[in-house]
Design an enzyme around this catalytic site. Structure first.
Site, PDB file in Angstrom:
ATOM      1  N   ASP A  26      32.281 -24.322   3.361  1.00 32.00           N
ATOM      2  CA  ASP A  26      33.205 -23.217   3.691  1.00 32.00           C
ATOM      3  C   ASP A  26      34.455 -23.616   4.489  1.00 32.00           C
ATOM      4  O   ASP A  26      34.867 -22.883   5.407  1.00 32.00           O
ATOM      5  CB  ASP A  26      32.447 -22.106   4.436  1.00 32.00           C
ATOM      6  CG  ASP A  26      31.290 -21.538   3.631  1.00 32.00           C
ATOM      7  OD1 ASP A  26      31.092 -21.961   2.476  1.00 32.00           O
ATOM      8  OD2 ASP A  26      30.576 -20.668   4.151  1.00 32.00           O
ATOM      9  N   LYS A 132      29.465 -18.823  -2.999  1.00 34.17           N
ATOM     10  CA  LYS A 132      28.200 -18.260  -2.498  1.00 34.17           C
ATOM     11  C   LYS A 132      28.466 -16.932  -1.799  1.00 34.17           C
ATOM     12  O   LYS A 132      29.438 -16.801  -1.059  1.00 34.17           O
ATOM     13  CB  LYS A 132      27.515 -19.252  -1.547  1.00 34.17           C
ATOM     14  CG  LYS A 132      28.315 -19.594  -0.297  1.00 34.17           C
ATOM     15  CD  LYS A 132      27.614 -20.691   0.484  1.00 34.17           C
ATOM     16  CE  LYS A 132      28.289 -21.039   1.789  1.00 34.17           C
ATOM     17  NZ  LYS A 132      28.325 -19.984   2.795  1.00 34.17           N
ATOM     18  N   CYS A 165      26.794 -20.911   8.609  1.00 35.41           N
ATOM     19  CA  CYS A 165      26.572 -21.353   7.226  1.00 35.41           C
ATOM     20  C   CYS A 165      26.044 -22.782   7.123  1.00 35.41           C
ATOM     21  O   CYS A 165      25.269 -23.084   6.204  1.00 35.41           O
ATOM     22  CB  CYS A 165      27.855 -21.166   6.420  1.00 35.41           C
ATOM     23  SG  CYS A 165      28.221 -19.414   6.167  1.00 35.41           S
TER      24      CYS A 165
HETATM   25  N1  TIU Z   1      30.884 -19.992   6.775  1.00 38.16           N
HETATM   26  C1  TIU Z   1      30.350 -19.338   7.795  1.00 38.16           C
HETATM   27  O1  TIU Z   1      29.804 -19.934   8.704  1.00 38.16           O
HETATM   28  N2  TIU Z   1      30.447 -17.956   7.787  1.00 38.16           N
HETATM   29  C2  TIU Z   1      30.504 -17.176   8.912  1.00 38.16           C
HETATM   30  O2  TIU Z   1      30.572 -15.967   8.829  1.00 38.16           O
HETATM   31  N3  TIU Z   1      30.495 -17.846  10.086  1.00 38.16           N
HETATM   32  C3  TIU Z   1      30.630 -17.291  11.348  1.00 38.16           C
HETATM   33  O3  TIU Z   1      30.481 -18.019  12.324  1.00 38.16           O
HETATM   34  N4  TIU Z   1      30.929 -16.013  11.482  1.00 38.16           N
END
Ligand code: TIU
Length: 224
Positions: A26, A132, A165
């Site tokens: 991400d 995802k 994530c």
């Molecule tokens: N990619 C990921 O970690 N999504 C989140 O929403 N992370 C947060 O720390 N909010």
């Protein structure tokens, strides 16, 4: 099959190029650029932005060796039909409405500018991009099928955020029998305390979820 040995916690991690993938979680503008999902949740994005050059160095080392690279992106269909109401409602309450218009397009929606991976880490031909809907990269995706098809058993995992994530993906992978090495300097949380606690949670108890190390140690091993 050449084996590489990396200094790691709780003990050395061994891998071959054939059985290993670099999984970059991400590294999207929505988490690393102003006005995205991460910032709208109330976070400072300095730390998630800060790791971009370090991830890039690791990505270049993996590319040089021909290691399989997988880039994940968290996001939803434009009609939000794959976004559970619970996720939508909690995001909205926090000021980060998934699907709302932001400076980089609709928040966390596939195809929007903010949903894209940051320029420095743009995937190249031969690398896998995995969309995802959840926090974990295995949930409602074909990641496991892709890994099994390629004979991958070991994952070098990094990206954002460490405690959300990245951690969820490592836990999902661990239960499926993959050996995960968390690249701690190529991962970030919005709060360093969350990052540090998560790193420890992975390698404690003899590597209950996997291993942790820094990317320079992996790069050193690859060059040795
Ligand atoms: N990619 C990921 O970690 N999504 C989140 O929403 N992370 C947060 O720390 N909010």
């Amino acid at each position: 099959m050449k084996l590489y040995t990396v200094d790691a916690l709780p003990y050395a991690y061994e891998f071959s190029l054939e059985e290993t993938a670099l999984v970059i979680i991400d590294m999207q503008r929505d988490f690393c650029a102003p006005g995205g999902f991460g910032e709208k949740l109330g976070n400072d994005i300095a730390l998630t932005r800060g790791i971009i050059p370090i991830v890039r160095r690791m990505l270049e080392a993996a590319r040089e060796k021909g290691m399989l690279v997988i880039h994940t992106r968290e996001g939803h269909r434009p009609d939000l039909s794959d976004c559970p109401p619970a996720k939508l409602n909690r995001g909205r309450k926090q000021g980060a409405g998934i699907g709302d218009q932001g400076p980089m397009g609709r928040i966390l929606v596939r195809g929007e500018y903010g949903h894209g991976i940051v320029d420095e880490l743009t995937p190249i031909d031969g690398e896998i991009i995995l969309d995802k809907p959840g926090k974990g990269a295995f949930y409602s995706t074909d990641l496991e099928l892709i890994l099994r098809t390629r004979g991958i058993q070991k994952l070098l995992v990094c990206g954002v955020t460490t405690h959300v994530c990245v951690s969820t993906t490592i836990r999902e992978a661990n239960d499926r029998g993959f050996d995960c090495l968390l690249l701690r300097d190529c991962s970030a949380a919005f709060d360093p305390a969350d990052h540090e606690a998560t790193v420890r949670s992975i390698h404690q108890q003899g590597g209950i979820f996997g291993w942790a190390t820094t990317s320079d140690k992996v790069i050193d091993a690859l060059k040795a």
